[in-house]
Motif scaffolding. Structure first.
Motif, PDB file in Angstrom:
ATOM      1  N   THR A 102       0.848  -1.190   0.000  1.00 11.79           N
ATOM      2  CA  THR A 102       0.000   0.000   0.000  1.00 11.79           C
ATOM      3  C   THR A 102       0.884   1.242   0.000  1.00 11.79           C
ATOM      4  O   THR A 102       2.022   1.203   0.475  1.00 11.79           O
ATOM      5  N   SER A 104       1.584   4.059   1.835  1.00 13.73           N
ATOM      6  CA  SER A 104       1.239   4.483   3.184  1.00 13.73           C
ATOM      7  C   SER A 104       2.388   5.206   3.857  1.00 13.73           C
ATOM      8  O   SER A 104       3.519   5.218   3.382  1.00 13.73           O
ATOM      9  N   TYR A 109      -1.783   6.440   8.032  1.00 16.66           N
ATOM     10  CA  TYR A 109      -1.940   7.190   6.784  1.00 16.66           C
ATOM     11  C   TYR A 109      -1.791   6.281   5.572  1.00 16.66           C
ATOM     12  O   TYR A 109      -0.800   5.579   5.423  1.00 16.66           O
ATOM     13  N   GLU A 110      -2.807   6.303   4.714  1.00 21.56           N
ATOM     14  CA  GLU A 110      -2.765   5.556   3.465  1.00 21.56           C
ATOM     15  C   GLU A 110      -3.290   6.452   2.352  1.00 21.56           C
ATOM     16  O   GLU A 110      -4.307   7.129   2.519  1.00 21.56           O
ATOM     17  N   TYR A 111      -2.595   6.460   1.222  1.00 22.43           N
ATOM     18  CA  TYR A 111      -2.953   7.321   0.105  1.00 22.43           C
ATOM     19  C   TYR A 111      -3.488   6.491  -1.056  1.00 22.43           C
ATOM     20  O   TYR A 111      -2.894   5.488  -1.443  1.00 22.43           O
ATOM     21  N   HIS A 177       6.354   8.411   2.719  1.00 22.02           N
ATOM     22  CA  HIS A 177       6.583   6.985   2.544  1.00 22.02           C
ATOM     23  C   HIS A 177       8.053   6.617   2.749  1.00 22.02           C
ATOM     24  O   HIS A 177       8.366   5.640   3.447  1.00 22.02           O
TER      25      HIS A 177
END
Length: 229
Positions: A102, A104, A109-111, A177
């Motif tokens: 992912t 992240s 936090y994940e985009y 990241h």
């Protein structure tokens, strides 16, 4: 004073500091430069000379007297694209779909990627796929003359700052990241100080000119408070 003169930005900026340190590493995306002889190239050299002279980074990011803010921002958008491109290239082999399934910045936090074209809705992607699409998207924006005009007398579009804010916000996510998931690799190759300088330059610039929303900066808040005085 207008800066965008004859041609759009092409490849490879002058090798100073950060770029020189990472010159031995693979490049993630083709780098962009300003054509010698143009006013924008001169402003680019001025900015890099100030950066290399040891001047306080908080002062380096301020708009020089008599210069146009939109041009000053455009120079830095390209510069940050180049530098973050180099930064990511150093850890590229460690950022795979297996190690980073992912995009992240830690568990909070994940985009998700959305470009309004191939991805019309926010879509979860592995980090390397996300960053590849991000860099390709930024490159297209930079090369679009309707957004970054290349001829003297052609004004910037009304949505210029809106586009710039989106570009810089997305580039910031690469910092997130890399710092959170790959910082150990940067330390291993002795790049910590160089990356920190790059990050501080970016942070001071976007906060000086209000180009990235504070909530987007939250993932690196603790580190920022520690290294950005």
């Amino acid at each position: 004073m207008r800066l965008l003169n004859d041609r759009k930005m092409a490849m490879r900026p002058p090798r100073t500091g950060f770029s020189q340190f990472f010159s031995r590493d693979k490049t993630f995306r083709p780098k962009k430069r300003f054509e010698p002889g143009t006013m924008k190239f001169n402003l680019h050299k001025q900015a890099n000379a100030s950066l290399s002279s040891g001047i306080d980074l908080k002062e380096v990011v301020k708009l020089p007297p008599g210069e146009d803010l939109n041009d000053w921002i455009a120079v830095h958008v390209v510069d940050f694209f180049n530098r973050i491109n180099l930064l990511y290239g150093t850890i590229l082999e460690h950022c795979t779909e297996q190690t980073c399934p992912t995009m992240s910045g830690g568990p909070k936090y994940e985009y998700h990627w959305c470009d309004g074209e191939n991805y019309r809705k926010p879509t979860a992607l592995a980090a390397p796929h996300y960053i590849t699409l991000l860099m390709e998207w930024v490159e297209r924006q930079i090369n679009t003359e309707e957004i970054f005009p290349v001829k003297v007398g052609v004004p910037f579009p009304r949505n210029y700052l809106q586009v710039v804010k989106k570009i810089l916000t997305r580039l910031f996510r690469v910092f997130v990241h890399v710092y959170i998931h790959h910082f150990d690799k940067l330390v291993t190759i002795g790049a910590e100080a160089h990356v920190n300088t790059c990050y501080k330059h970016f942070y001071y610039f976007v906060t000086e000119h209000n180009l990235v929303d504070k909530k987007e900066l939250e993932p690196l808040k603790e580190m920022t408070e520690r290294i950005c005085h």
